[in-house]
Write a protein that holds these residues in place. Structure first.
Motif, short mmCIF file in Angstrom:
data_model
loop_
_atom_site.label_atom_id
_atom_site.label_comp_id
_atom_site.label_asym_id
_atom_site.label_seq_id
_atom_site.Cartn_x
_atom_site.Cartn_y
_atom_site.Cartn_z
N HIS A 178 4.77 11.90 3.85
CA HIS A 178 5.27 13.07 3.13
C HIS A 178 4.13 13.90 2.55
O HIS A 178 3.56 13.56 1.51
CB HIS A 178 6.22 12.62 2.02
N LEU A 201 11.08 15.56 -2.23
CA LEU A 201 10.89 14.11 -2.23
C LEU A 201 12.21 13.37 -2.45
O LEU A 201 12.55 12.43 -1.71
CB LEU A 201 9.88 13.72 -3.32
N PHE A 210 3.09 8.45 0.69
CA PHE A 210 3.13 9.66 -0.14
C PHE A 210 1.74 10.23 -0.36
O PHE A 210 0.80 9.52 -0.68
CB PHE A 210 3.77 9.33 -1.50
N SER A 224 -0.66 11.76 -2.49
CA SER A 224 -0.95 11.97 -3.91
C SER A 224 -2.37 12.51 -4.05
O SER A 224 -2.95 13.02 -3.09
CB SER A 224 -0.75 10.68 -4.70
N SER A 264 1.31 5.11 -2.04
CA SER A 264 0.80 6.40 -2.52
C SER A 264 -0.71 6.43 -2.29
O SER A 264 -1.43 5.53 -2.74
CB SER A 264 1.09 6.59 -4.01
#
Length: 340
Positions: free
Chosen positions: A81, A106, A121, A123, A174
């Protein structure tokens, strides 16, 4: 082949990750609303990989459409993502735009796949602010964000961590990046900022090619080797490969828990003036720059401890600052000759 969804897959890091997933044998589906990227990137990806990636233009904030997409793509085994607004300055001026987009997208994704998901994810090291200890490890406390953009990364991590705590079927990694730069060796994809670049390296390349005026070095009185600010720059291709490593870790069920965090960088700090010198040395181009005052909100120095990624993900950055600068310059020259 496992099928991986890449949201924001026509963007800078997303497009490079699509290439590395293809190289690793994955089938890729790209979702992007094209609000901050160029559809021509899809043609570039086909040229690089020899295969046209499946693409769906979709606003992930549209809950009904995201749910319909998930129902039609029930064979997706993992999601990376990236899709998010990311301009720090704009986020200060339009905070609600950033909170709406970066959170709804999200949450809609997780709900659409019924929380049964391997999710990587995107980050950022911005969650650390100015760390008390360098290099900064994943155990360092997060600090109050300097912008709504940075705050969306902090809160999104909290959303994921808290959801994972009560949802065993949701497995998340993440990845906290430092400063991604450079471009693919083909020079067919790279960073494509809309408007005036907010990041150092694209401003350098645009200045060198004549699209921008002199580069301003914001501050030369920091407590660093030459007075300019220090960052941990990482080649975007190395960064893309780390996402493949993260997906493989989730697939192999090797994670220590269903929520993990990894720093991604080289583990080396480089000053702004050192980046300028590296560009000049690796390209033979002379840069015009001036020294300006410090910018509000700028962190003095930050670089990462990336030993956890090395030990547990089996990933290490391989490309140095010279490759970062030369590949970014080759991409800029490609854009000059082949404008998007």
């Amino acid at each position: 082949m496992a099928k991986i969804l890449v949201t924001g897959g026509t963007g800078f890091i997303g497009s490079h990750t699509v290439v590395e997933l293809h190289n690793a044998g994955y089938e890729v589906v790209i979702v992007d609303d094209l609000s901050n990227s160029n559809p021509k990137i899809l043609q570039q990806l086909e040229t690089i990989t020899g295969q046209q990636p499946e693409f769906v233009e979709l606003d992930l904030c549209d809950e009904a459409k995201v749910k319909a997409f998930a129902e039609q793509h029930s064979d997706i085994s993992g999601v990376i993502h990236f899709a998010a607004f990311k301009a720090v300055g704009e986020s200060v001026q339009k905070p609600l735009k950033y909170y709406r987009n970066n959170f709804y997208s999200l949450i809609n994704l997780i709900n659409a796949f019924n929380s049964e998901l391997n999710l990587v994810f995107s980050s950022s090291c911005t969650v650390y602010g100015q760390p008390d200890v360098l290099p900064v490890t994943e155990l360092a406390p997060t600090k109050k964000a300097e912008s709504p953009y940075g705050n969306t990364k902090q809160i999104a991590e909290e959303i994921l961590q808290e959801t994972c705590a009560v949802t065993p079927s949701l497995k998340v990694i993440s990845l906290r990046y430092f400063n991604p730069v450079g471009a693919h060796e083909s020079a067919l994809i790279g960073e494509l900022p809309i408007g005036v670049p907010q990041n150092l390296v694209p401003f350098i390349t645009q200045s060198a090619i004549g699209k921008r005026g002199p580069i301003t070095v914001h501050g030369n009185d920091y407590d660093t080797v030459d007075g300019s600010a220090v960052r941990d720059y990482i080649h975007v291709v190395d960064l893309a490969k780390a996402h493949v490593a993260a997906i493989r870790r989730l697939e192999a069920e090797k994670a220590a828990s269903n929520y993990e965090v990894f720093n991604l960088g080289t583990g080396t700090g480089t000053t702004v003036l050192q980046v300028i010198a590296a560009f000049e040395e690796s390209t033979g181009e002379k840069l015009n720059y001036t020294i300006g005052g410090r910018r509000d909100g700028d962190v003095e120095k930050v670089w990462g401890d990336v030993s956890k990624a090395s030990n547990e993900l089996g990933w290490t950055a391989e490309l140095g600052i010279a490759e970062m600068m030369s590949s970014a310059w080759n991409w800029e020259k490609y854009l000059r000759d082949n404008p998007f």
